[in-house]
Scaffold this motif. Sequence first.
Motif, PDB file in Angstrom:
ATOM      1  N   ILE A  47      48.837  22.503  40.450  1.00  0.00           N
ATOM      2  CA  ILE A  47      48.757  23.957  40.441  1.00  0.00           C
ATOM      3  C   ILE A  47      49.668  24.523  41.534  1.00  0.00           C
ATOM      4  O   ILE A  47      50.095  23.808  42.436  1.00  0.00           O
ATOM      5  N   ALA A  48      49.957  25.802  41.405  1.00  0.00           N
ATOM      6  CA  ALA A  48      50.706  26.498  42.453  1.00  0.00           C
ATOM      7  C   ALA A  48      49.994  27.808  42.719  1.00  0.00           C
ATOM      8  O   ALA A  48      49.327  28.358  41.839  1.00  0.00           O
ATOM      9  N   LYS A  49      50.134  28.292  43.935  1.00  0.00           N
ATOM     10  CA  LYS A  49      49.564  29.591  44.270  1.00  0.00           C
ATOM     11  C   LYS A  49      50.727  30.547  44.515  1.00  0.00           C
ATOM     12  O   LYS A  49      51.646  30.237  45.276  1.00  0.00           O
ATOM     13  N   VAL A  50      50.690  31.677  43.849  1.00  0.00           N
ATOM     14  CA  VAL A  50      51.750  32.679  44.015  1.00  0.00           C
ATOM     15  C   VAL A  50      51.070  33.971  44.449  1.00  0.00           C
ATOM     16  O   VAL A  50      50.050  34.367  43.870  1.00  0.00           O
ATOM     17  N   SER A  51      51.622  34.619  45.464  1.00  0.00           N
ATOM     18  CA  SER A  51      50.961  35.794  46.037  1.00  0.00           C
ATOM     19  C   SER A  51      51.946  36.933  46.234  1.00  0.00           C
ATOM     20  O   SER A  51      53.091  36.708  46.615  1.00  0.00           O
ATOM     21  N   VAL A  52      51.482  38.144  45.992  1.00  0.00           N
ATOM     22  CA  VAL A  52      52.260  39.314  46.404  1.00  0.00           C
ATOM     23  C   VAL A  52      51.584  39.889  47.641  1.00  0.00           C
ATOM     24  O   VAL A  52      50.359  39.954  47.720  1.00  0.00           O
ATOM     25  N   VAL A  53      52.407  40.262  48.627  1.00  0.00           N
ATOM     26  CA  VAL A  53      51.897  40.688  49.930  1.00  0.00           C
ATOM     27  C   VAL A  53      52.504  42.029  50.304  1.00  0.00           C
ATOM     28  O   VAL A  53      53.708  42.223  50.154  1.00  0.00           O
ATOM     29  N   GLY A  54      51.680  42.945  50.781  1.00  0.00           N
ATOM     30  CA  GLY A  54      52.238  44.206  51.289  1.00  0.00           C
ATOM     31  C   GLY A  54      51.155  45.142  51.768  1.00  0.00           C
ATOM     32  O   GLY A  54      50.138  45.316  51.101  1.00  0.00           O
ATOM     33  N   ILE A  55      51.364  45.758  52.942  1.00  0.00           N
ATOM     34  CA  ILE A  55      50.345  46.683  53.438  1.00  0.00           C
ATOM     35  C   ILE A  55      50.282  47.947  52.584  1.00  0.00           C
ATOM     36  O   ILE A  55      49.286  48.653  52.584  1.00  0.00           O
ATOM     37  N   GLY A  56      51.374  48.209  51.821  1.00  0.00           N
ATOM     38  CA  GLY A  56      51.389  49.390  50.960  1.00  0.00           C
ATOM     39  C   GLY A  56      50.304  49.339  49.884  1.00  0.00           C
ATOM     40  O   GLY A  56      49.931  50.352  49.299  1.00  0.00           O
ATOM     41  N   MET A  57      49.797  48.140  49.627  1.00  0.00           N
ATOM     42  CA  MET A  57      48.752  47.954  48.622  1.00  0.00           C
ATOM     43  C   MET A  57      47.497  48.766  48.938  1.00  0.00           C
ATOM     44  O   MET A  57      46.743  49.137  48.052  1.00  0.00           O
ATOM     45  N   ARG A  58      47.290  48.996  50.234  1.00  0.00           N
ATOM     46  CA  ARG A  58      46.091  49.734  50.635  1.00  0.00           C
ATOM     47  C   ARG A  58      46.062  51.128  50.037  1.00  0.00           C
ATOM     48  O   ARG A  58      45.010  51.670  49.769  1.00  0.00           O
ATOM     49  N   SER A  59      47.242  51.716  49.873  1.00  0.00           N
ATOM     50  CA  SER A  59      47.272  53.108  49.431  1.00  0.00           C
ATOM     51  C   SER A  59      47.879  53.279  48.039  1.00  0.00           C
ATOM     52  O   SER A  59      48.168  54.387  47.626  1.00  0.00           O
ATOM     53  N   HIS A  60      48.120  52.181  47.343  1.00  0.00           N
ATOM     54  CA  HIS A  60      48.690  52.294  45.996  1.00  0.00           C
ATOM     55  C   HIS A  60      47.801  51.581  44.996  1.00  0.00           C
ATOM     56  O   HIS A  60      47.322  50.493  45.277  1.00  0.00           O
ATOM     57  N   VAL A  61      47.635  52.198  43.852  1.00  0.00           N
ATOM     58  CA  VAL A  61      46.891  51.510  42.799  1.00  0.00           C
ATOM     59  C   VAL A  61      47.890  50.874  41.829  1.00  0.00           C
ATOM     60  O   VAL A  61      49.075  51.187  41.849  1.00  0.00           O
ATOM     61  N   GLY A  62      47.401  49.970  41.009  1.00  0.00           N
ATOM     62  CA  GLY A  62      48.242  49.428  39.939  1.00  0.00           C
ATOM     63  C   GLY A  62      49.030  48.190  40.318  1.00  0.00           C
ATOM     64  O   GLY A  62      49.789  47.665  39.511  1.00  0.00           O
ATOM     65  N   ILE A  63      48.852  47.703  41.535  1.00  0.00           N
ATOM     66  CA  ILE A  63      49.607  46.508  41.960  1.00  0.00           C
ATOM     67  C   ILE A  63      49.131  45.294  41.157  1.00  0.00           C
ATOM     68  O   ILE A  63      49.927  44.524  40.621  1.00  0.00           O
ATOM     69  N   ALA A  64      47.803  45.132  41.084  1.00  0.00           N
ATOM     70  CA  ALA A  64      47.270  43.974  40.359  1.00  0.00           C
ATOM     71  C   ALA A  64      47.687  44.039  38.897  1.00  0.00           C
ATOM     72  O   ALA A  64      48.120  43.034  38.323  1.00  0.00           O
ATOM     73  N   SER A  65      47.623  45.224  38.295  1.00  0.00           N
ATOM     74  CA  SER A  65      47.943  45.272  36.864  1.00  0.00           C
ATOM     75  C   SER A  65      49.418  44.989  36.632  1.00  0.00           C
ATOM     76  O   SER A  65      49.771  44.308  35.676  1.00  0.00           O
ATOM     77  N   LEU A  66      50.297  45.450  37.524  1.00  0.00           N
ATOM     78  CA  LEU A  66      51.722  45.110  37.357  1.00  0.00           C
ATOM     79  C   LEU A  66      51.924  43.598  37.517  1.00  0.00           C
ATOM     80  O   LEU A  66      52.679  42.974  36.772  1.00  0.00           O
ATOM     81  N   MET A  67      51.216  43.009  38.457  1.00  0.00           N
ATOM     82  CA  MET A  67      51.337  41.562  38.650  1.00  0.00           C
ATOM     83  C   MET A  67      50.877  40.808  37.396  1.00  0.00           C
ATOM     84  O   MET A  67      51.564  39.923  36.895  1.00  0.00           O
ATOM     85  N   PHE A  68      49.710  41.185  36.873  1.00  0.00           N
ATOM     86  CA  PHE A  68      49.162  40.455  35.726  1.00  0.00           C
ATOM     87  C   PHE A  68      49.994  40.697  34.474  1.00  0.00           C
ATOM     88  O   PHE A  68      50.206  39.795  33.663  1.00  0.00           O
ATOM     89  N   ARG A  69      50.493  41.944  34.311  1.00  0.00           N
ATOM     90  CA  ARG A  69      51.346  42.235  33.153  1.00  0.00           C
ATOM     91  C   ARG A  69      52.609  41.369  33.201  1.00  0.00           C
ATOM     92  O   ARG A  69      53.017  40.780  32.202  1.00  0.00           O
ATOM     93  N   THR A  70      53.206  41.278  34.385  1.00  0.00           N
ATOM     94  CA  THR A  70      54.440  40.505  34.531  1.00  0.00           C
ATOM     95  C   THR A  70      54.202  39.044  34.151  1.00  0.00           C
ATOM     96  O   THR A  70      54.984  38.442  33.417  1.00  0.00           O
ATOM     97  N   LEU A  71      53.111  38.490  34.626  1.00  0.00           N
ATOM     98  CA  LEU A  71      52.826  37.083  34.322  1.00  0.00           C
ATOM     99  C   LEU A  71      52.537  36.914  32.840  1.00  0.00           C
ATOM    100  O   LEU A  71      52.958  35.936  32.212  1.00  0.00           O
TER     101      LEU A  71
END
Length: 419
Positions: free
Chosen positions: A350-374
Amino acid sequence: MALIVHKYGGTSMGSVERIKNVAQRVAKWHAAGHQMVVVPSAMSGETNRLIALAKEIQAQPDPRELDMVASTGEQVSVGLLSMALNAIGVPAVSYAGWQVPVRTDDAFTKARIESIDDARVRADLAAGRVVIITGFQGVDSNGNITTLGRGGSDTSAVAVAAALQAAECLIYTDVDGVYTTDPRIVPEARRLARVTFEEMLEMASLGSKVLQIRSVEFAGKYRVKTRVLSSLTPPDIDLATEAESGTLITFEEDEQMEKAVISGIAFNRDEAKITVTNVPDRPGIAYQILGPVAEANIDVDMIIQNASVGGNTDFSFTVHRNEYQKAIAVLNDTVKSRIQAGDIVGDPKIAKVSVVGIGMRSHVGIASLMFRTLSQEGINIQMISTSEIKISVVIEDKYMELAVRALHKAFELDQPAAA
Ligand code: ASP
Ligand code: MG
């Protein structure tokens, strides 16, 4: 004029020629009026060579003796660098950790720094000398030599900078800063001019090998202004240009600029997944599974347990790949019979892939963009975990590079950051 700490990695110290280059660079800073403390690593390959020698004698060397051997690479480095400075007319003095002293606990091969005495160093600085201190090593309260774990010179340098309240700690290395992801996988990866300490901590723990994670923790705790920059530039480049190059690790509250939502994509193939199937869903189950794993000194990273349908569920977690077999054995020996679970199944690929950013605190939709891309790439997500500033997924390891490239593009990390 300021008190500045420089750290040079093994590649920068890798030959007599390179050590002379380091001396030129340090001399330039010294000539500009700065008080200079330098913390070098052992010459590249040297620590590996020393540890291999020890293992030829004893498969599991005694940790105290191993530290005695492994710490010597740095002692050679500091002496040679001091000579190289003296040879070009710059007064310099070298110290081993125990001479400063850099005090640590007695956890040989992975000791933690407890305190650093600054008296001797300050006296030398006041006399105009460049002070060169071994990275990686220290001394415990019984006078035994200790080492801080592989890559520990980064931590030595940041700790020295904290103890001396240095204006800045510059970590010279063979990359020219911290990138949005590994440029070997994504050639469009960009160097980040600044990254917050919180993001750097996540990136270091998620697989980015630029800095030892403890050094980042230290920089955060003691608020050491730390910069990662290239040691491969000509040593005589303009000092002001050099001082602004690389990546500065900043603190979130100091960041006025509008930051990109995501700063980087981190990844690793260090983990393995283990699933206990058909686990009865009742109080104490997680403890009964993970208790014996912890007692065997195995670190657990991601954990998931589904809501049960009909009283049974699957329980999955990840461990370091090196401890995979040991964890499976613990589960088979102790856990399985105790809780009447189904099977113990595992997957090290297995591999672990992560997106990192403090901007996540104030933005919605990061998880959905990540999952859509995958999903657009047809990559199945096996596990998910989140924190305030990161989302990690576990996927099949053969898709790791594809996932990193697709996410890098989807989050527009190849585009220059908005100012
Ligand atoms: N020489 C040590 C190692 O190779 C420490 C360091 O380079 O940071 O791990
Ligand atoms: Mg290193």
